[in-house]
Design an enzyme around this catalytic site. Structure first.
Site, mmCIF file in Angstrom:
data_model
loop_
_atom_site.group_PDB
_atom_site.id
_atom_site.type_symbol
_atom_site.label_atom_id
_atom_site.label_comp_id
_atom_site.label_asym_id
_atom_site.label_seq_id
_atom_site.Cartn_x
_atom_site.Cartn_y
_atom_site.Cartn_z
ATOM 1 N N GLY A 10 0.955 -1.082 0.045
ATOM 2 C CA GLY A 10 0.050 -0.106 -0.096
ATOM 3 C C GLY A 10 0.994 0.994 0.065
ATOM 4 N N GLY A 12 -0.532 4.640 0.108
ATOM 5 C CA GLY A 12 -1.231 5.880 0.504
ATOM 6 C C GLY A 12 -0.148 6.392 1.711
ATOM 7 N N ALA A 14 -0.326 6.109 4.985
ATOM 8 C CA ALA A 14 0.312 5.164 6.079
ATOM 9 C C ALA A 14 1.400 4.354 5.595
ATOM 10 C CB ALA A 14 -0.910 4.226 6.584
ATOM 11 N N PHE A 118 -13.898 21.228 13.673
ATOM 12 C CA PHE A 118 -14.256 19.905 12.844
ATOM 13 C C PHE A 118 -15.323 19.440 13.777
ATOM 14 C CE2 PHE A 118 -12.314 17.484 9.329
ATOM 15 C CZ PHE A 118 -12.708 18.118 8.369
ATOM 16 N N GLN A 231 -18.474 4.089 9.127
ATOM 17 C CA GLN A 231 -18.968 5.456 9.093
ATOM 18 C C GLN A 231 -19.653 5.970 7.553
ATOM 19 O OE1 GLN A 231 -16.340 9.206 9.193
ATOM 20 N NE2 GLN A 231 -17.011 9.011 11.328
ATOM 21 N N HIS A 233 -20.909 9.333 5.637
ATOM 22 C CA HIS A 233 -20.874 10.750 5.760
ATOM 23 C C HIS A 233 -22.010 11.373 5.433
ATOM 24 C CE1 HIS A 233 -19.107 14.572 5.105
ATOM 25 N NE2 HIS A 233 -17.844 14.218 5.656
ATOM 26 N N LEU A 243 -17.178 13.294 -2.338
ATOM 27 C CA LEU A 243 -17.258 13.756 -0.785
ATOM 28 C C LEU A 243 -17.469 15.317 -0.880
ATOM 29 C CD1 LEU A 243 -16.918 13.292 2.227
ATOM 30 C CD2 LEU A 243 -14.953 14.158 1.936
ATOM 31 N N GLU A 246 -16.734 17.699 5.306
ATOM 32 C CA GLU A 246 -16.993 18.401 6.446
ATOM 33 C C GLU A 246 -16.492 19.847 6.838
ATOM 34 O OE1 GLU A 246 -17.372 15.697 9.858
ATOM 35 O OE2 GLU A 246 -16.458 17.042 11.308
ATOM 36 N N ARG A 277 -20.448 13.035 12.547
ATOM 37 C CA ARG A 277 -21.197 12.709 11.242
ATOM 38 C C ARG A 277 -22.188 11.873 11.445
ATOM 39 N NH1 ARG A 277 -15.243 11.870 8.562
ATOM 40 N NH2 ARG A 277 -15.188 14.051 8.446
ATOM 41 N N HIS A 342 -18.534 6.091 3.826
ATOM 42 C CA HIS A 342 -17.360 6.853 4.075
ATOM 43 C C HIS A 342 -16.052 6.380 4.779
ATOM 44 C CE1 HIS A 342 -15.063 10.847 3.826
ATOM 45 N NE2 HIS A 342 -14.815 10.765 5.247
ATOM 46 N N GLU A 366 -5.956 3.153 7.476
ATOM 47 C CA GLU A 366 -7.268 2.608 7.626
ATOM 48 C C GLU A 366 -7.733 1.308 7.552
ATOM 49 O OE1 GLU A 366 -10.013 5.219 4.866
ATOM 50 O OE2 GLU A 366 -11.697 3.766 5.519
ATOM 51 N N ARG A 377 -15.283 7.671 14.126
ATOM 52 C CA ARG A 377 -14.093 8.242 13.892
ATOM 53 C C ARG A 377 -14.446 9.864 13.754
ATOM 54 N NH1 ARG A 377 -11.388 10.630 8.793
ATOM 55 N NH2 ARG A 377 -13.468 10.303 7.944
ATOM 56 N N SER A 382 -8.362 10.572 10.918
ATOM 57 C CA SER A 382 -7.713 9.559 10.177
ATOM 58 C C SER A 382 -6.351 9.650 9.519
ATOM 59 C CB SER A 382 -8.737 8.804 9.297
ATOM 60 O OG SER A 382 -9.362 9.653 8.612
ATOM 61 N N LEU A 383 -6.348 10.830 8.960
ATOM 62 C CA LEU A 383 -5.239 11.145 8.544
ATOM 63 C C LEU A 383 -3.888 11.048 9.550
ATOM 64 C CD1 LEU A 383 -5.826 14.327 6.042
ATOM 65 C CD2 LEU A 383 -5.596 12.002 5.317
HETATM 66 C C1 LIG Z 1 -13.241 11.615 -0.128
HETATM 67 C C2 LIG Z 1 -12.651 11.418 1.530
HETATM 68 C C3 LIG Z 1 -12.165 12.496 2.242
HETATM 69 C C4 LIG Z 1 -11.462 12.394 3.506
HETATM 70 N N1 LIG Z 1 -11.033 13.404 3.964
HETATM 71 C C5 LIG Z 1 -10.446 13.373 5.202
HETATM 72 C C6 LIG Z 1 -9.955 14.605 5.924
HETATM 73 O O1 LIG Z 1 -10.209 15.671 5.591
HETATM 74 N N2 LIG Z 1 -9.321 14.238 7.308
HETATM 75 C C7 LIG Z 1 -9.005 12.823 7.763
HETATM 76 O O2 LIG Z 1 -8.380 12.610 8.594
HETATM 77 N N3 LIG Z 1 -9.392 11.813 6.905
HETATM 78 C C8 LIG Z 1 -10.071 11.959 5.655
HETATM 79 N N4 LIG Z 1 -10.532 10.939 5.290
HETATM 80 C C9 LIG Z 1 -9.991 9.768 5.418
HETATM 81 C C10 LIG Z 1 -8.547 9.438 5.057
HETATM 82 O O3 LIG Z 1 -8.316 9.900 3.991
HETATM 83 C C11 LIG Z 1 -8.131 7.895 4.954
HETATM 84 O O4 LIG Z 1 -8.702 7.274 5.981
HETATM 85 C C12 LIG Z 1 -6.673 7.806 4.907
HETATM 86 O O5 LIG Z 1 -6.173 8.518 3.696
HETATM 87 C C13 LIG Z 1 -6.444 6.377 4.521
HETATM 88 O O6 LIG Z 1 -5.176 6.276 4.119
HETATM 89 P P1 LIG Z 1 -4.146 4.902 3.908
HETATM 90 O O7 LIG Z 1 -2.809 5.198 3.652
HETATM 91 O O8 LIG Z 1 -4.539 4.316 5.127
HETATM 92 O O9 LIG Z 1 -5.014 4.328 2.847
HETATM 93 P P2 LIG Z 1 -4.761 4.644 1.192
HETATM 94 O O10 LIG Z 1 -4.558 6.062 0.913
HETATM 95 O O11 LIG Z 1 -6.501 4.331 0.762
HETATM 96 O O12 LIG Z 1 -4.048 3.852 0.442
HETATM 97 C C14 LIG Z 1 -4.203 2.292 0.191
HETATM 98 C C15 LIG Z 1 -3.025 1.889 -0.692
HETATM 99 O O13 LIG Z 1 -3.139 0.592 -0.788
HETATM 100 C C16 LIG Z 1 -2.702 0.005 -1.936
HETATM 101 N N5 LIG Z 1 -3.527 -1.371 -1.959
HETATM 102 C C17 LIG Z 1 -4.893 -1.707 -1.886
HETATM 103 N N6 LIG Z 1 -5.055 -3.058 -2.094
HETATM 104 C C18 LIG Z 1 -3.816 -3.508 -2.483
HETATM 105 C C19 LIG Z 1 -3.349 -4.535 -2.668
HETATM 106 N N7 LIG Z 1 -3.850 -5.774 -2.760
HETATM 107 N N8 LIG Z 1 -1.978 -4.827 -3.107
HETATM 108 C C20 LIG Z 1 -1.212 -3.667 -3.302
HETATM 109 N N9 LIG Z 1 -1.514 -2.431 -3.019
HETATM 110 C C21 LIG Z 1 -2.880 -2.307 -2.537
HETATM 111 C C22 LIG Z 1 -3.298 0.967 -2.827
HETATM 112 O O14 LIG Z 1 -2.578 1.064 -4.010
HETATM 113 C C23 LIG Z 1 -3.081 2.187 -2.311
HETATM 114 O O15 LIG Z 1 -1.812 2.748 -2.445
HETATM 115 C C24 LIG Z 1 -11.283 11.140 3.701
HETATM 116 C C25 LIG Z 1 -11.528 10.102 3.230
HETATM 117 C C26 LIG Z 1 -12.525 10.144 2.033
HETATM 118 C C27 LIG Z 1 -13.167 8.926 1.293
#
Ligand SMILES: Cc1cc2nc3c(=O)[nH]c(=O)nc-3n(C[C@H](O)[C@H](O)[C@H](O)COP(=O)(O)OP(=O)(O)OC[C@H]3O[C@@H](n4cnc5c(N)ncnc54)[C@H](O)[C@@H]3O)c2cc1C
Ligand code: SF4
Ligand code: FES
Lengths: 565, 233
Positions: A10, A12, A14, A118, A231, A233, A243, A246, A277, A342, A366, A377, A382-383
Site C-alpha cells: 500500500g 497511501g 500510512a 471540525f 462511518q 458521511h 465527498l 466536513e 457525522r 465513508h 485505514e 471516527r 484518520s489522516l
Molecule cells: C473523500 C474522502 C475525504 C477524506 N477526508 C479526510 C480528512 O479531511 N481528514 C481525515 O483525517 N481523513 C479523511 N478521510 C479519510 C482518510 O483519507 C483515509 O482514511 C486515509 O487517507 C487512508 O490512508 P491509507 O494510507 O490507510 O490508505 P489509502 O490512501 O487508501 O492507500 C491504500 C493503498 O493500498 C494500495 N493497495 C490496496 N490494496 C492493495 C493490494 N491488494 N496490493 C497492493 N496494494 C494495494 C493502494 O494502491 C493504495 O496505495 C477522507 C476519506 C475520504 C473517502
C-alpha cells in the site's frame, strides 16, 4: 525472488510513512502498490488533519488530553484509550515533521499552520491546506520517498500472504501491466491497503478501495476487529457520491430541508451542523424518510452566506467538485447532498505498534484497527492515524526485520507462487458461468440496504444469508477473457471472494451487536448497552464463516458517559 | 451516443483498431462511468486506469476527441454523437487506453522534487506568511496526470526534455519560501533539456484539467535561472 527486510503493501499516506520510518531506522524497505502511490485514496482527503497545536486564538488552550478526551467521547467509548493517548501525544510532532518536509499547509496571519473547527471538537484543531489536505500530504510523503530512495513497485497487486511456521514470509503479487506473477520475500510485511468503502453501493471512497487488503490478512489468519462500525458521511454529492468535506460545515455551511429549515436544530441543538457525522447522517435520512427532502433523495448544503471570497479562499476544491460533478456553483446555489459510506473504523486487529495477531504481519492506516476511532471516527483523526501509526508500524517492522535473521527457506514462497499460478490458470479455464460485475453489484446492494445507516435484525439476517449465497455463486466465477496484459477482469475475479468474506464479517458483527453505539445504529436496540456490549468484536475466519469473540476495551482515564451533542 | 474506443492488445498480434460501443447517457454520467459500464456489461477486456473518480488522483487521463482530458471529469452531456476515445498520445501503449507512464515519472525524479533545507528544523513549524503560501496555490495542485506532457510538441521532438509537469514541480520548490535549495535546484532545470527548450506553445495551459499554468511557471524559472547566473558571476 526479491527480498526486502520490510515490505509495505500500500502506497497511501500510512504505507509511505511506514516505509520512510523503516529507512530512518536504517532498514531497507519497499512499497508494493496496486496504483502509483499518488493515485491512492489518501489524495482525496480534503478537510484536514487534527493536532492540538493551539495555533488559533480560540484554540490556544488545546492540549493532547483534550484531543484525546474528545476522540474517546466521539468513539462512543469504544476506542482504546491508551492508543488514543499515544496518537494525540505524538500528533504535534508528526504534523511539524510534515511541515518541515514541505507540506504546504494554509497559514494564520502570523505564518503558523492554520486550523479550523471540525465535527466533535470543541477547539479549532484541524490543520488544513485549503481543502486539498490529503493531496498535499500525499505528495509531500511521496517526495520524501523519492528523496530517501524507497523502492516502489508500481501497479503490483498483492494476491496473497505467504504464511509458514506460523509466520508471515512474504507476499505473492501480480504486476497488472505485464501480467507477471512474483513472490516477494520479507522480514516483516506491513499492510497499509486502506478502507473497504466499495463494499457498499454508495461510497465516497476511491473505486480501488475494495477491501481486498483486509481480505488478504483475514484469510491468512489475522482476525479483523470492530468491522460493524462503518462511518456514513452526511454530505456526499447527490448521484456521484463525491465527498463534500466536513470543512464546508466547519466553515459554517448550513444544511437545509425542503422547508428551507436548518433541520439540525431538531437533532443536535448545541452543535448543529457540526455534530459528529453519524448523528448528522441519521438526521438527513430521517428528514428524507419524513418527506422533507428533495425528490425524496437529497437535502441542500448552503454555503452562499459565506460569500464568494471565503469560498474561493478556503473551499476552492469543493467549489470545483460541485461545478464539475453536479453543475452547481456553491457561490450561487446550494449543493444537493446525500449520505454515503465513508470510512471503515474496523480493520486488522493490531496493537499500538501495528502488530497483528499473526507474527510478521503489521498494519497501519485505514485497514488497521489499533482502535483509536472506536464506534465512530472524528473528522481529521484518520489522516493523523496514518502518520502516527504509520511511523510506529514502520519502526516496529524495522526492529522485527533486524531481529529475525531470515532463517526461513524459500520453499513455502515458491509453493505459494505455484498455487497462485494454478488458481489463475484455473480461473481462465473455468467452465463457471458467473461474472464478477453482477455478483459485486448484488453484494453492494445487500450491504447498503441491510447493513447501512439504520439496521435491524431482520435486514441483517437477510444480508448475511445473501452474502453467503453470493459466496457460493462466486465459486463459479469466470473471467470473460484470459489476456495477459492489464487484465483487470481477472483481478476483479480474484478479489471478489475475499470481499464477500469481509462483507460477511461486517454484517455478522452488526447482527451480533444488539445495541446502538456510534455509527452502528440498531432500530431494534436504539440504546447503548455498556453492560452487554462495551467490548470490541473480533472476527476470526473459519471454514464455517466468521467466529466472533469479544475483547475488552482499554479504559484508562475516562469512564463511559452519555454521548450528547 | 457512441464511443469509438481505441483497442490494442500486444498479445493478439493484430494492429490497433477502434471499437464502437453504444452508451446510454444518464444524467450526470461521466466518461469514466461510461467506460466502466462497457467493461462490466459489454466487453470486460477493455483496459483503462482509474482510482478516485473525482478528478483528484490523475489516473484517468486519456485523449477525448483528440484532446487530453480526465475521463472522470468529462461529462457525457458535453459530448455529442460519435466520440473518439484514445490513449494519451506519445507514450507507449500497454493495452487499450493504458499507456506506459514510466518515462513521464522519470522526468520528476530528475529534478529532485522535494524541499531542500540546510538549516536544522526548528521545534515548531517553519513560519510562512499567507502571502508567501499563496505562491504555491496553483503550482502544488498538479496531480501528475500527464495531460500536459502528452500534448507538448517539444516533448514529442525529444524525449530528453523535462516537459511541463516536471518543470512546474521544480518551480513549486523554487517558489517555496522555505526552500533552501537555491542554485542547486535551479541547476537541474537551467540546461538545454530543461527550461530553455520550452518554446511557449501553451498547449499545457490549455489541456491542464486542474487549470494550472505550467508555461507561466517555466517562464518564472527562466527568469530565476538568469538571475542566478547573474549573481554567480
Ligand atoms: C473523500 C474522502 C475525504 C477524506 N477526508 C479526510 C480528512 O479531511 N481528514 C481525515 O483525517 N481523513 C479523511 N478521510 C479519510 C482518510 O483519507 C483515509 O482514511 C486515509 O487517507 C487512508 O490512508 P491509507 O494510507 O490507510 O490508505 P489509502 O490512501 O487508501 O492507500 C491504500 C493503498 O493500498 C494500495 N493497495 C490496496 N490494496 C492493495 C493490494 N491488494 N496490493 C497492493 N496494494 C494495494 C493502494 O494502491 C493504495 O496505495 C477522507 C476519506 C475520504 C473517502
Ligand atoms: S500540470 Fe496539469 S496537465 Fe500537467 S500533469 Fe499537472 S495536473 Fe496534469
Ligand atoms: S479517476 Fe482520479 S482523476 Fe480520474
Amino acid at each position: 525472488m526479491p527480498y526486502h527486510p520490510v515490505l509495505v503493501v500500500g502506497g497511501g499516506l500510512a504505507g509511505l510513512r511506514a516505509a520512510l520510518e523503516a529507512r530512518f531506522q536504517g532498514v531497507e524497505a519497499a512499497v508494493l502498490s496496486l496504483v502509483h502511490p499518488l493515485r491512492s485514496h489518501s489524495g482525496a482527503a480534503q478537510g484536514g488533519v487534527n493536532a492540538p497545536l493551539g495555533n488559533s486564538e480560540e484554540g490556544k488552550d488545546d492540549t493532547p488530553e483534550r484531543h484525546a478526551y474528545e476522540t474517546v467521547v466521539g468513539s462512543d467509548f469504544l476506542a482504546d484509550q491508551d492508543a488514543v493517548e499515544a496518537m494525540t501525544r505524538e500528533a504535534t510532532e508528526r504534523i511539524f515533521e510534515l511541515e518541515h518536509w514541505g507540506a504546504p499547509f494554509s497559514r494564520t496571519p502570523q505564518g503558523k499552520i492554520a486550523q479550523r473547527p471540525f465535527g466533535g471538537g470543541a477547539f479549532p484543531r484541524t490543520c488544513y491546506a485549503a481543502d486539498r489536505t490529503g493531496h498535499y500530504l500525499l505528495h509531500t510523503l511521496y517526495q520524501q520517498a523519492l528523496k530517501y530512495r524507497v523502492q516502489v513497485y508500481i501497479e503490483w497487486t498483492a494476491l496473497s500472504l505467504v504464511v509458514a511456521q506460523g509466520q508471515v514470509q512474504g507476499v505473492v503479487a501480480l504486476h497488472l501491466p505485464s501480467g507477471e506473477i512474483e513472490t516477494f520475500s520479507a522480514g516483516a510485511v506491513v499492510m497499509a491497503t486502506g478502507g473497504a468503502g466499495r463494499l457498499y453501493r454508495k461510497s465516497t471512497n476511491a473505486l480501488i478501495n475494495t477491501g481486498h487488503g483486509l481480505a488478504l490478512a483475514y484469510t491468512a489468519g489475522a482476525p479483523l476487529k470492530d468491522m460493524e462500525f462503518i462511518q456514513f458521511h452526511p454530505t456526499s454529492l447527490y448521484g456521484s457520491n463525491i465527498l463534500i468535506s466536513e470543512a464546508a460545515r466547519g466553515e459554517r455551511g448550513y444544511l437545509l430541508n425542503n422547508q428551507g429549515e436548518r433541520f439540525m436544530q431538531r437533532y443536535a441543538p448545541r452543535f448543529m451542523e457540526l455534530a459528529p457525522r453519524d448523528i448528522v447522517a441519521r438526521s438527513v435520512i430521517t428528514e428524507l424518510k419524513e418527506g422533507r427532502g428533495f425528490d425524496g433523495a437529497y437535502v441542500l448544503l448552503d454555503l452562499r452566506h459565506l460569500g464568494a471570497e471565503r469560498i474561493l479562499e478556503r473551499l476552492p476544491g469543493i467549489r470545483e467538485l460541485a461545478i464539475s460533478f453536479a453543475g452547481v456553483d456553491p457561490i450561487e446555489e446550494p449543493i444537493p447532498v446525500e449520505p454515503a459510506q465513508h470510512y471503515t473504523m474496523g480493520g486488522i486487529d493490531c496493537n499500538t505498534w501495528g502488530e497483528s495477531r499473526l507474527p510478521g504481519l503489521l498494519a497501519c492506516g485505514e485497514c488497521a484497527c489499533v482502535s483509536v476511532h472506536g464506534a465512530n471516527r472524528l473528522g481529521g483523526n484518520s489522516l493523523l492515524e496514518t502518520v502516527v501509526f504509520g511511523q510506529r508500524a514502520g519502526r516496529r517492522a524495522a526492529e522485527l526485520a533486524r531481529a529475525g535473521a531470515s532463517t526461513s527457506s524459500e520453499e513455502p514462497l515458491k509453493k505459494a507462487l505455484e498455487e497462485a499460478r494454478t488458481m489463475i490458470e484455473g480461473f481462465k479455464r473455468s467452465n463457471g458461468n458467473e461474472d464478477p460485475a453482477s455478483i459485486r453489484e448484488e453484494m453492494r446492494r445487500a450491504m447498503w440496504e441491510g447493513v447501512g445507516i439504520f439496521r435491524e435484525k431482520e435486514g441483517l439476517e437477510g444480508a448475511v444469508a445473501r452474502l453467503q449465497e453470493l459466496g457460493e455463486r462466486a465459486r463459479r466465477l469466470r473471467p470473460a477473457h484470459g489476456g495477459q496484459f492489464f487484465n483487470q477482469d481477472l483481478l476483479r475475479c480474484w478479489e471478489l471472494p475475499g470481499q464477500l468474506l469481509v462483507a460477511e464479517a461486517i454484517a455478522g458483527g452488526a447482527l451480533r451487536r444488539e445495541e446502538s453505539r456510534g455509527s452502528h445504529f440498531r432500530l431494534d436496540f436504539p440504546q447503548r448497552d455498556d453492560a452487554r456490549f462495551l467490548h470490541h468484536t473480533l472476527a476470526h475466519l473459519t471454514p464455517e464463516g466468521p467466529r466472533f469473540e469479544p475483547r475488552d476495551v482499554a479504559i484508562t482515564r475516562w469512564p463511559p458517559e452519555v454521548r450528547k451533542y | 451516443m457512441t464511443l469509438n474506443v481505441f483497442r490494442f492488445d500486444p498479445e493478439a498480434g493484430r494492429p490497433p483498431r477502434y471499437d464502437r460501443f453504444p452508451v446510454e447517457a444518464m444524467p450526470g454520467m461521466s466518461l469514466l462511468e461510461a467506460l466502466t459500464e462497457i467493461a462490466e456489461r459489454q466487453d470486460p477486456s477493455l483496459a483503462f486506469r482509474y482510482s478516485c473518480r473525482g478528478a483528484v488522483c490523475g489516473s484517468c487521463a486519456m485523449s477525448v476527441q483528440g484532446r487530453p482530458r480526465l475521463a472522470c471529469q468529462t461529462q457525457l452531456k458535453d459530448l455529442r454523437g460519435e466520440v473518439l476515445v484514445a490513449p494519451l498520445p506519445h507514450l507507449p501503449v500497454i493495452k487499450d487506453l493504458v499507456v506506459e507512464m514510466g518515462p513521464f515519472y522519470q522526468r520528476f525524479e530528475e529534478i529532485m522534487p522535494y524541499l531542500i533545507r540546510r538549516t536544522p528544523p526548528p521545534e515548531r513549524e517553519l513560519l510562512q506568511a499567507p502571502r508567501e503560501r499563496r505562491l504555491l496555490d496553483e503550482v502544488a495542485d498538479c496531480v501528475w496526470c500527464g495531460a500536459c506532457y502528452a500534448s507538448c510538441p517539444t516533448v514529442r521532438q525529444g524525449p530528453s526534455y523535462l516537459g511541463p509537469a516536471a518543470l512546474l514541480q521544480a518551480y513549486r520548490f523554487a517558489a517555496d519560501s522555505r526552500d533552501e535549495g537555491g542554485r542547486e535546484g535551479l541547476r537541474l532545470v537551467d540546461r538545454e533539456e530543461g527550461v530553455w527548450r520550452c518554446h511557449t506553445v501553451f498547449n499545457c495551459v490549455e489541456v491542464c484539467p486542474k487549470k494550472i499554468n505550467p508555461a507561466r511557471a517555466i517562464q518564472a524559472l527562466k527568469r530565476k535561472a538568469l538571475l542566478g547566473r547573474f549573481k554567480l558571476w
